[in-house]
Design an enzyme around this catalytic site. Sequence first.
Site, PDB file in Angstrom:
ATOM      1  N   CYS A  24       0.948  -1.164  -0.041  1.00  0.00           N
ATOM      2  CA  CYS A  24      -0.001  -0.053  -0.044  1.00  0.00           C
ATOM      3  C   CYS A  24       1.051   1.204   0.042  1.00  0.00           C
ATOM      4  O   CYS A  24       1.509   1.609   0.969  1.00  0.00           O
ATOM      5  CB  CYS A  24      -1.056  -0.072   1.031  1.00  0.00           C
ATOM      6  N   CYS A  27       0.059   3.758   2.657  1.00  0.00           N
ATOM      7  CA  CYS A  27       0.555   3.255   3.981  1.00  0.00           C
ATOM      8  C   CYS A  27       2.223   3.734   4.252  1.00  0.00           C
ATOM      9  O   CYS A  27       2.579   3.913   5.396  1.00  0.00           O
ATOM     10  CB  CYS A  27       0.490   1.590   4.150  1.00  0.00           C
TER      11      CYS A  27
END
Length: 98
Positions: A24, A27
Amino acid sequence: MKSNFKTIIDSKTPVLVDFHATWCGPCKSLAPILEQVKSDLGDKIKIVKIDVDKNPLLAANYQVKGVPTMLLFKEGMQVWRQSGVLQKEEIIRVINSN
């Protein structure tokens, strides 16, 4: 993991849980922001990172549909939830207001 997780979030110290995934992009940009939050707040906060791919049941238990999702717990109670990336100041404000 679950009973250990319960012990962690039952802490007197507020616990910020970061549900994330290695693949991600957002993230990855949140990680250094959370490090800054921890260095600013020190012992006032615990920050726990949970990889949703390694802990799918825990993610499902907290209805984490997207990553990153942050949950703030105070003495075992969820007091705040946010998906996406926030800036350091916003995260600190949320922690301090709870």
